[in-house]
Design an enzyme around this catalytic site. Structure first.
Site, PDB file in Angstrom:
ATOM      1  N   HIS A 150      -7.292  -6.227   0.925  1.00 41.62           N
ATOM      2  CA  HIS A 150      -6.170  -5.296   0.838  1.00 41.62           C
ATOM      3  C   HIS A 150      -4.904  -5.828   1.505  1.00 41.62           C
ATOM      4  O   HIS A 150      -3.834  -5.240   1.331  1.00 41.62           O
ATOM      5  CB  HIS A 150      -6.566  -3.957   1.473  1.00 41.62           C
ATOM      6  CG  HIS A 150      -5.606  -2.839   1.190  1.00 41.62           C
ATOM      7  ND1 HIS A 150      -5.298  -2.420  -0.090  1.00 41.62           N
ATOM      8  CD2 HIS A 150      -4.870  -2.065   2.036  1.00 41.62           C
ATOM      9  CE1 HIS A 150      -4.418  -1.430  -0.027  1.00 41.62           C
ATOM     10  NE2 HIS A 150      -4.150  -1.187   1.243  1.00 41.62           N
ATOM     11  N   SER A 176       0.831  -1.192   0.000  1.00 41.35           N
ATOM     12  CA  SER A 176       0.000   0.000   0.000  1.00 41.35           C
ATOM     13  C   SER A 176       0.877   1.259   0.000  1.00 41.35           C
ATOM     14  O   SER A 176       1.661   1.458  -0.929  1.00 41.35           O
ATOM     15  CB  SER A 176      -0.961  -0.041   1.187  1.00 41.35           C
ATOM     16  OG  SER A 176      -2.018   0.874   1.028  1.00 41.35           O
ATOM     17  N   ASP A 193     -10.051  -6.451  -3.084  1.00 44.52           N
ATOM     18  CA  ASP A 193      -9.510  -5.261  -2.423  1.00 44.52           C
ATOM     19  C   ASP A 193     -10.478  -4.096  -2.567  1.00 44.52           C
ATOM     20  O   ASP A 193     -10.894  -3.752  -3.670  1.00 44.52           O
ATOM     21  CB  ASP A 193      -8.153  -4.913  -3.057  1.00 44.52           C
ATOM     22  CG  ASP A 193      -7.345  -3.923  -2.236  1.00 44.52           C
ATOM     23  OD1 ASP A 193      -7.941  -3.123  -1.498  1.00 44.52           O
ATOM     24  OD2 ASP A 193      -6.104  -3.961  -2.352  1.00 44.52           O
TER      25      ASP A 193
END
Length: 252
Positions: A232, A79, A204
């Site tokens: 995620h 991320s 996600d």
């Protein structure tokens, strides 16, 4: 900046995502440490790393990392950590052998020419809530990362434990959101010469799986591995499968 080292083999620098710390990698790290020397970074103001004003300003952060990690290594980020790893590879191309992006988007929020991202209006509301209720915002973020995924209960539990274990500094959280909102690394990705792998969760809620169709327009040679049923944080819900993809890419 605190960096924990474990394992043996080629060097692999690993960066966590927003609001977390390096402990979040533990299920995956235990597998990867059998083949690689891991350098697990706590970003400034997260985990065991102290917070200093402007420590997450992008130029300052990249300089700190450049001084603390091996001269040449593979890099992996999740991320926000993926964006930072990408920025490092762009700034110091000779320092990064291969790059792995897990649930990472070169531009995290949408734009007119970039629809495969988190809706800008939704992000703005989320960011605004941080200043009024940090605890509730972090709780909501944990839920978003696991929503709709298989094994979501277990993922939520681990993420919640990591968040509660060592809460990031409030200024570090805000600085991290500023990076997510402003970083646009599409050009950086398109110009990278290193091999790049993107691991994506098909469920996600923050980095849509439709991004898999857009990434090759930036870097045609990108390796994309989709994790069915994952959200995620695919490295938490399915660490062995992620490790298989990672080792296959790095050992190729």
């Amino acid at each position: 900046m605190f960096i924990r080292q474990m394992g043996q083999g080629p060097d692999l620098v690993i960066l966590h995502g927003w609001s977390m710390h390096s402990g979040v990698w533990q299920p995956l790290a235990e597998i990867l440490a059998e083949q690689f020397t891991l350098h697990l970074v706590d970003l400034p103001g997260h985990g065991k790393s102290a917070w200093h004003s402007d420590a997450l300003q992008i130029d300052n952060l990249l300089q700190q990392l450049e001084q603390r990690v091996p001269a040449t290594a593979h890099w992996m980020g999740w991320s926000l950590g993926g964006q930072l790893a990408l920025a490092f590879a762009s700034r110091y191309p000779g320092r990064v052998s291969k790059l792995i992006l897990i649930a990472a988007n070169p531009k995290f929020v949408t734009a007119e020419d970039w629809p495969d991202a988190m809706d800008e209006a939704v992000f703005t509301v989320f960011a605004g809530q941080l200043s009024t209720s940090q605890r509730e915002t972090l709780k909501r973020f944990v839920m978003l990362q696991a929503r709709g995924a298989e094994g979501s209960r277990e993922t939520i539990q681990l993420l919640a434990e990591q968040t509660a274990d060592q809460v990031a500094h409030p200024e570090a959280l805000q600085a991290g959101l500023n990076l997510l909102e402003t970083l646009d690394l599409r050009s950086a990705l398109s110009q990278l010469e290193q091999p790049v792998q993107c691991i994506m969760g098909e469920r996600d809620q923050l980095v849509p799986i439709s991004l898999a169709e857009s990434l090759p327009t930036l870097k045609p040679q990108v390796v994309i591995d989709r994790i069915a049923g994952a959200g995620h944080a695919p490295f938490i819900s399915q660490p062995q499968l992620c490790a298989n993809h990672i080792c296959g890419f790095l050992n190729d």
